[in-house]
Design an enzyme around this catalytic site. Structure first.
Site, PDB file in Angstrom:
ATOM      1  CE  LYS A 233       5.169   1.031   3.607  1.00 38.03           C
ATOM      2  NZ  LYS A 233       4.953   0.577   4.534  1.00 38.03           N
ATOM      3  CB  VAL A 234       1.491   5.776  -0.529  1.00 35.96           C
ATOM      4  CG1 VAL A 234      -0.313   5.992  -0.440  1.00 35.96           C
ATOM      5  CG2 VAL A 234       2.520   6.553  -1.127  1.00 35.96           C
TER       6      VAL A 234
ATOM      7  NE  ARG B 177      -4.891  -1.613   9.416  1.00 36.24           N
ATOM      8  CZ  ARG B 177      -3.992  -1.389   9.924  1.00 36.24           C
ATOM      9  NH1 ARG B 177      -3.218  -2.432  10.847  1.00 36.24           N
ATOM     10  NH2 ARG B 177      -3.332  -0.470   9.648  1.00 36.24           N
TER      11      ARG B 177
ATOM     12  CG  ASP C 164      -7.204  -4.261  -2.291  1.00 36.99           C
ATOM     13  OD1 ASP C 164      -6.253  -4.989  -0.960  1.00 36.99           O
ATOM     14  OD2 ASP C 164      -7.792  -3.645  -1.593  1.00 36.99           O
TER      15      ASP C 164
ATOM     16  NE  ARG D  54     -13.986  -8.664   6.927  1.00 35.74           N
ATOM     17  CZ  ARG D  54     -12.696  -8.225   6.589  1.00 35.74           C
ATOM     18  NH1 ARG D  54     -11.541  -9.128   6.477  1.00 35.74           N
ATOM     19  NH2 ARG D  54     -12.194  -7.004   5.899  1.00 35.74           N
TER      20      ARG D  54
ATOM     21  NE  ARG E  42      -3.802  -4.216   6.957  1.00 35.99           N
ATOM     22  CZ  ARG E  42      -5.124  -4.742   6.748  1.00 35.99           C
ATOM     23  NH1 ARG E  42      -5.905  -5.635   6.513  1.00 35.99           N
ATOM     24  NH2 ARG E  42      -5.624  -3.372   5.397  1.00 35.99           N
TER      25      ARG E  42
ATOM     26  CB  ILE F 269       1.219  -2.969  -0.617  1.00 33.41           C
ATOM     27  CG1 ILE F 269       1.161  -2.418  -2.036  1.00 33.41           C
ATOM     28  CG2 ILE F 269      -0.170  -2.370   0.505  1.00 33.41           C
ATOM     29  CD1 ILE F 269       1.144  -1.110  -1.469  1.00 33.41           C
TER      30      ILE F 269
ATOM     31  CB  CYS G 178      -4.632  -8.983  10.339  1.00 29.64           C
ATOM     32  SG  CYS G 178      -4.469  -7.896   8.438  1.00 29.64           S
TER      33      CYS G 178
ATOM     34  CE  LYS H 222     -13.888  -5.129   1.936  1.00 27.93           C
ATOM     35  NZ  LYS H 222     -13.015  -4.550   3.118  1.00 27.93           N
ATOM     36  CG  ASN H 223     -12.000  -0.767   1.106  1.00 31.63           C
ATOM     37  OD1 ASN H 223     -12.133  -1.513   1.560  1.00 31.63           O
ATOM     38  ND2 ASN H 223     -10.499  -1.768   0.582  1.00 31.63           N
TER      39      ASN H 223
ATOM     40  CB  VAL I  53      -5.778   3.474   1.634  1.00 28.83           C
ATOM     41  CG1 VAL I  53      -6.720   4.062   2.114  1.00 28.83           C
ATOM     42  CG2 VAL I  53      -5.032   3.499   0.767  1.00 28.83           C
TER      43      VAL I  53
HETATM   44  C1  EPZ Z   1      -6.595  -0.272   2.048  1.00 29.02           C
HETATM   45  O1  EPZ Z   1      -5.865  -0.381   4.463  1.00 29.02           O
HETATM   46  C2  EPZ Z   1      -7.360  -1.789   2.484  1.00 29.02           C
HETATM   47  N1  EPZ Z   1      -8.788  -1.535   3.107  1.00 29.02           N
HETATM   48  C3  EPZ Z   1      -6.762  -2.308   2.267  1.00 29.02           C
HETATM   49  O2  EPZ Z   1      -8.012  -3.306   1.636  1.00 29.02           O
HETATM   50  C4  EPZ Z   1      -5.831  -2.078   0.759  1.00 29.02           C
HETATM   51  O3  EPZ Z   1      -5.464  -3.019   0.429  1.00 29.02           O
HETATM   52  C5  EPZ Z   1      -5.142  -0.983   0.955  1.00 29.02           C
HETATM   53  O4  EPZ Z   1      -5.338   0.182   1.820  1.00 29.02           O
HETATM   54  C6  EPZ Z   1      -4.180  -1.017   0.119  1.00 29.02           C
HETATM   55  O5  EPZ Z   1      -4.462  -0.385  -0.572  1.00 29.02           O
HETATM   56  C7  EPZ Z   1      -9.753  -0.637   3.003  1.00 29.02           C
HETATM   57  O6  EPZ Z   1      -9.610   0.655   2.860  1.00 29.02           O
HETATM   58  C8  EPZ Z   1     -11.053  -0.819   4.839  1.00 29.02           C
HETATM   59  P1  EPZ Z   1      -2.439   1.488   4.238  1.00 29.02           P
HETATM   60  P2  EPZ Z   1      -4.780   0.141   4.901  1.00 29.02           P
HETATM   61  O7  EPZ Z   1      -2.369   1.834   5.362  1.00 29.02           O
HETATM   62  O8  EPZ Z   1      -5.830   1.438   4.729  1.00 29.02           O
HETATM   63  C9  EPZ Z   1       1.819   0.414   6.368  1.00 29.02           C
HETATM   64  C10 EPZ Z   1      -9.668  -5.564   1.318  1.00 29.02           C
HETATM   65  O9  EPZ Z   1      -9.027  -6.752   1.145  1.00 29.02           O
HETATM   66  N2  EPZ Z   1       1.519   1.276   7.237  1.00 29.02           N
HETATM   67  O10 EPZ Z   1      -2.754   1.696   3.029  1.00 29.02           O
HETATM   68  O11 EPZ Z   1      -5.123  -0.931   5.814  1.00 29.02           O
HETATM   69  C11 EPZ Z   1       0.756  -1.062   6.305  1.00 29.02           C
HETATM   70  O12 EPZ Z   1       1.174  -1.596   7.192  1.00 29.02           O
HETATM   71  C12 EPZ Z   1      -8.670  -4.327   1.751  1.00 29.02           C
HETATM   72  O13 EPZ Z   1     -10.178  -4.749   1.502  1.00 29.02           O
HETATM   73  C13 EPZ Z   1       2.105   1.804   8.378  1.00 29.02           C
HETATM   74  O14 EPZ Z   1       3.388   1.104   7.967  1.00 29.02           O
HETATM   75  O15 EPZ Z   1      -3.869  -0.069   4.347  1.00 29.02           O
HETATM   76  C14 EPZ Z   1       0.982  -1.125   4.904  1.00 29.02           C
HETATM   77  O16 EPZ Z   1       2.261  -2.237   4.380  1.00 29.02           O
HETATM   78  C15 EPZ Z   1      -7.349  -5.557   2.373  1.00 29.02           C
HETATM   79  N3  EPZ Z   1       1.571   2.037   8.689  1.00 29.02           N
HETATM   80  C16 EPZ Z   1       0.823  -0.069   4.540  1.00 29.02           C
HETATM   81  O17 EPZ Z   1       1.290   1.534   4.796  1.00 29.02           O
HETATM   82  C17 EPZ Z   1       0.256   2.999   9.307  1.00 29.02           C
HETATM   83  O18 EPZ Z   1       0.274   3.518  10.491  1.00 29.02           O
HETATM   84  C18 EPZ Z   1      -0.164   0.560   3.095  1.00 29.02           C
HETATM   85  O19 EPZ Z   1      -1.093   0.152   4.279  1.00 29.02           O
HETATM   86  C19 EPZ Z   1      -0.333   2.382   8.246  1.00 29.02           C
HETATM   87  C20 EPZ Z   1      -0.148   1.628   7.203  1.00 29.02           C
END
Ligand code: EPZ
Length: 429
Positions: free
Chosen positions: A171-172, A102, A316, A408, A131, A338, A126, A22-23, A174
């Site tokens: 910070k990392v 999202r 995840d 989903r 987020r 995370i 969410c 999915k991702n 995705v």
């Molecule tokens: C992706 O979400 C995945 N979603 C998530 O999968 C997964 O949990 C997550 O990466 C972490 O591996 C998809 O790929 C569609 P992030 P994403 O940006 O991109 C913070 C599932 O169940 N952050 O890596 O939204 C954020 O709040 C899901 O399939 C900021 O602070 O995650 C988090 O604490 C849910 N500012 C951290 O970074 C920003 O502008 C990592 O989030 C963006 C993110």
């Protein structure tokens, strides 16, 4: 609303075909906005999130066709999607759609790169946490975009096109790495993304963009260099196998006992979960066809795990691991780093008898001998599936409510588990 009914206690034996991720599928579909030509994606999972994204992309003018079956394909294979964004008819992504998923916020990158403007609703919070989108905004600013926030929308403009720049994430992330990658592919000049996410789904997107003509070096490492090109073309790309689905079924087998081949799974993107599962007591071997997971009668050992960006243990899989160690011989500790609120499954696992204590980001799980079936409800995708795997090992009947969360992200879960001997059925509303 559909529910899933499970009668626990049967070991899993057989083969489960792993679906496309999915991702990875979601950003790959969004990449179709970058070119007027057709992007063909194979092995797209049949999931509610994919359906919703088709609607969202359709709103921008993307023509989305499901190709007919090809030789060797059967009802269990993923779909082949042909996505053509010949003309972008709308650069607005409205609240009604973005608030439901999202990842649809990510259209901001390709729309801005190709059209010089985008107006995308803020996704909002969410169930798993606040987020924010600050890192997306700073990355797009680094590529020369002007950004305002007005009326709940992010308004991004680059009337003379984006230009390459240095994007250094504090910070990392995705999502923002996906967006920076797509935007930089069509920007003028060179972009360097520092502290980029190294998740395999980033490498899959980069591989597809490269087939479309992008010049990207270093995807899968924390420094990615992109030389922008004037235009991207169509391409054909298969969606990578789902590592989270793989890890989930591996945990289900570790939980119930049995012997299952996860067909099509790729072990190299699951190293940390495989290490942890082995520590807990599962036997995992790579085969020519995927991964074989076994557990025969032995008890489960407790573990200490912290969720981290790839290649660390994925957030995840945190809920599923927690379900598993509920029955370990001893106390496990799981720290979630995370997302700040990704423990919604804890009180539901407690309904099955689990003994879990939460202290901020740390969950302490005291293993118990047996779980007992109950009615449970979940608030996000991975939490829901943790309840399914707990139900498979619980005595008696478990009914998981709000199954739409599962739909989903898990394709035909009741068929896949049922074929391995689980007593599991969908109760339609
Ligand atoms: C992706 O979400 C995945 N979603 C998530 O999968 C997964 O949990 C997550 O990466 C972490 O591996 C998809 O790929 C569609 P992030 P994403 O940006 O991109 C913070 C599932 O169940 N952050 O890596 O939204 C954020 O709040 C899901 O399939 C900021 O602070 O995650 C988090 O604490 C849910 N500012 C951290 O970074 C920003 O502008 C990592 O989030 C963006 C993110």
């Amino acid at each position: 609303m559909d529910r899933i009914r499970i009668v626990g206690g049967t070991p899993l034996n057989g083969t489960i075909a792993i679906s496309g991720a999915k991702n990875a599928a979601l950003p790959l579909m969004i990449a179709s906005l970058l070119t007027p030509d057709t992007l063909v994606l194979d092995n797209v999972p049949r999931l509610a999130d994919v359906q919703l994204l088709k609607r969202i992309l359709g709103n921008h003018g993307v023509d989305c066709m499901i190709a007919g079956k090809r030789a060797g394909q059967n009802g269990l294979s993923g779909e082949t999607l042909e996505l053509t964004a010949g003309e972008i008819v709308d650069t607005v992504a409205p609240y009604e759609l973005v608030s439901r998923m999202r990842a649809s916020f990510w259209v901001i990158g390709p729309l801005l790169a190709r059209m010089g403007e985008a107006r995308v609703s803020l996704p909002g919070g969410c169930a798993i946490g606040t987020r924010p989108v600050d890192l997306f905004i700073s990355a797009l600013r680094d590529l020369g975009a002007e950004i305002d926030i007005d009326g709940g929308y992010v308004i991004a403009r680059a009337p003379r096109g984006l230009r390459g720049g240095r994007v250094s994430f504090p910070k990392v992330t995705v999502g923002a790495t996906h967006v920076a990658l797509m935007a930089a592919a069509l920007a003028r000049g060179e972009t360097v993304i520092e502290n980029a996410a190294r998740e395999p789904e980033i490498s899959d997107l980069a591989a597809c963009l490269i087939k479309m003509g992008a010049k990207i070096y270093g995807a899968g490492t924390s420094t990615i260099r992109i030389e922008g090109v004037d235009r991207l073309t169509g391409a054909r790309h298969p969606v990578m196998p789902d590592r989270i689905e793989t890890g989930t079924y591996a945990m289900a087998v570790a939980m119930t006992g049995g012997d299952v081949v996860l067909e099509g799974a790729t072990p190299d993107i699951l190293q940390r979960p495989i290490e942890i599962l082995t520590e807990v007591g599962a036997e995992i071997t790579a085969t020519n066809h995927g991964l074989r997971v076994k557990r025969n009668g032995k008890g489960l050992s407790p573990v200490e795990v912290t969720t981290e960006p790839f290649p660390g243990f994925p957030t995840d899989l945190q809920a599923q691991l927690m379900a598993l160690v509920c029955r370990a011989n001893g106390t496990s500790r799981i720290r979630e780093t995370i997302f700040e609120n990704r423990f919604m499954h804890v009180q539901e696992l407690a309904r099955l008898g689990a003994d879990i204590h939460l202290d901020g980001q740390m969950a302490t799980i005291n293993g118990i001998d047996r779980l007992k079936g109950a009615q449970v409800m979940a608030t996000d995708l991975r939490a829901s599936v943790s309840l399914v795997i707990a139900g498979l090992a619980a005595e008696g009947e478990t009914v998981v409510n709000r199954v739409y969360h599962l739909d989903r992200g898990f394709e035909r879960i009741e068929d896949k588990l049922g074929a391995c001997g689980a007593t599991i059925e969908r109760l339609s509303a």
